[in-house]
Design a protein around this motif. Sequence first.
Motif, short mmCIF file in Angstrom:
data_model
loop_
_atom_site.label_atom_id
_atom_site.label_comp_id
_atom_site.label_asym_id
_atom_site.label_seq_id
_atom_site.Cartn_x
_atom_site.Cartn_y
_atom_site.Cartn_z
N MET A 210 14.08 43.55 52.39
CA MET A 210 13.75 42.99 51.16
C MET A 210 14.31 43.77 49.69
N THR A 211 14.06 44.65 49.99
CA THR A 211 14.97 45.76 49.14
C THR A 211 16.15 45.46 49.03
N ALA A 212 16.70 46.49 50.15
CA ALA A 212 18.20 45.91 50.56
C ALA A 212 19.57 44.85 50.12
N ARG A 213 18.07 43.07 50.29
CA ARG A 213 18.79 42.08 50.12
C ARG A 213 17.87 41.52 49.47
N PRO A 214 18.22 41.42 47.93
CA PRO A 214 17.02 40.61 47.29
C PRO A 214 17.25 39.78 47.09
N ARG A 215 16.05 38.55 47.48
CA ARG A 215 16.33 38.03 46.83
C ARG A 215 15.52 36.85 47.17
N VAL A 216 15.28 35.72 46.72
CA VAL A 216 13.88 34.81 47.52
C VAL A 216 14.16 34.10 49.35
N TRP A 217 13.51 34.84 49.72
CA TRP A 217 13.13 34.28 50.71
C TRP A 217 13.07 33.31 51.48
N SER A 218 12.89 32.59 52.58
CA SER A 218 11.54 31.36 52.97
C SER A 218 11.01 32.27 54.45
N ILE B 280 4.87 41.77 47.16
CA ILE B 280 5.42 41.07 47.50
C ILE B 280 4.54 40.23 46.89
N ARG B 281 5.42 38.39 46.47
CA ARG B 281 4.74 37.18 45.97
C ARG B 281 5.63 36.53 47.19
N VAL B 282 4.03 35.65 47.40
CA VAL B 282 4.14 34.52 48.14
C VAL B 282 4.16 32.97 47.84
N GLU B 283 4.97 32.58 47.34
CA GLU B 283 4.50 31.31 46.73
C GLU B 283 4.32 30.26 47.36
N GLN B 284 3.07 28.86 47.17
CA GLN B 284 2.94 28.30 48.37
C GLN B 284 4.62 26.48 47.78
N GLY B 285 4.55 25.83 48.10
CA GLY B 285 5.51 24.87 47.99
C GLY B 285 4.64 23.95 46.83
N GLU B 286 6.06 23.38 46.48
CA GLU B 286 5.33 22.32 45.09
C GLU B 286 4.44 21.14 45.58
N HIS B 287 4.92 20.83 46.41
CA HIS B 287 4.76 19.52 47.38
C HIS B 287 3.22 19.51 48.40
N THR B 288 3.54 20.67 48.77
CA THR B 288 2.74 21.34 49.93
C THR B 288 1.82 22.60 49.93
N ALA B 289 1.25 22.80 50.93
CA ALA B 289 0.12 24.49 50.77
C ALA B 289 0.88 24.96 51.81
N ASN B 290 2.35 24.29 52.29
CA ASN B 290 2.78 25.82 53.09
C ASN B 290 3.31 26.49 51.99
N THR B 291 4.05 27.62 52.84
CA THR B 291 4.40 28.80 51.62
C THR B 291 6.19 28.50 51.93
N SER B 292 6.50 28.52 51.52
CA SER B 292 7.82 28.15 50.88
C SER B 292 8.78 29.23 50.36
N LYS B 293 8.51 29.89 49.25
CA LYS B 293 9.12 31.65 49.23
C LYS B 293 8.21 32.97 49.47
N ILE B 294 9.92 33.69 49.90
CA ILE B 294 8.74 35.24 49.94
C ILE B 294 9.79 35.90 48.74
N LEU B 295 8.90 36.59 47.49
CA LEU B 295 10.11 37.66 47.38
C LEU B 295 9.24 38.69 46.50
N LEU B 296 10.14 40.07 46.43
CA LEU B 296 9.65 40.58 45.72
C LEU B 296 9.30 40.84 44.23
N ASP B 297 8.34 41.07 43.97
CA ASP B 297 8.23 40.96 42.43
C ASP B 297 8.93 42.68 41.43
#
Length: 71
Positions: free
Chosen positions: A11-19, A48-65
């Motif tokens: 995640m450090t080498a390739r910083p972006r929003v990951w699914s 590490i920030r984990v964000e839930q999907g807008e319309h579901t309870a599933n994780t949709s994004k994982i990213l480094l703060d």
Amino acid sequence: MATEKDLHQLMTARPRVWSPAELCEALNVHIVELVRLVAKARKKGVQIRVEQGEHTANTSKILLDEIGLPA
């Protein structure tokens, strides 16, 4: 088998929003193992920030703060 260090390095080498699926593929791990790796990395202070999907309870994004380094 991947470690939380591998997760952080990727995640450090390739910083972006990951699914979750993208991280699983890149680390060659099952989603259950990814959840464990994220939890271990967070326990060690990696922001590490984990964000839930807008319309579901599933994780949709994982990213480094910001820089994602331990505080």
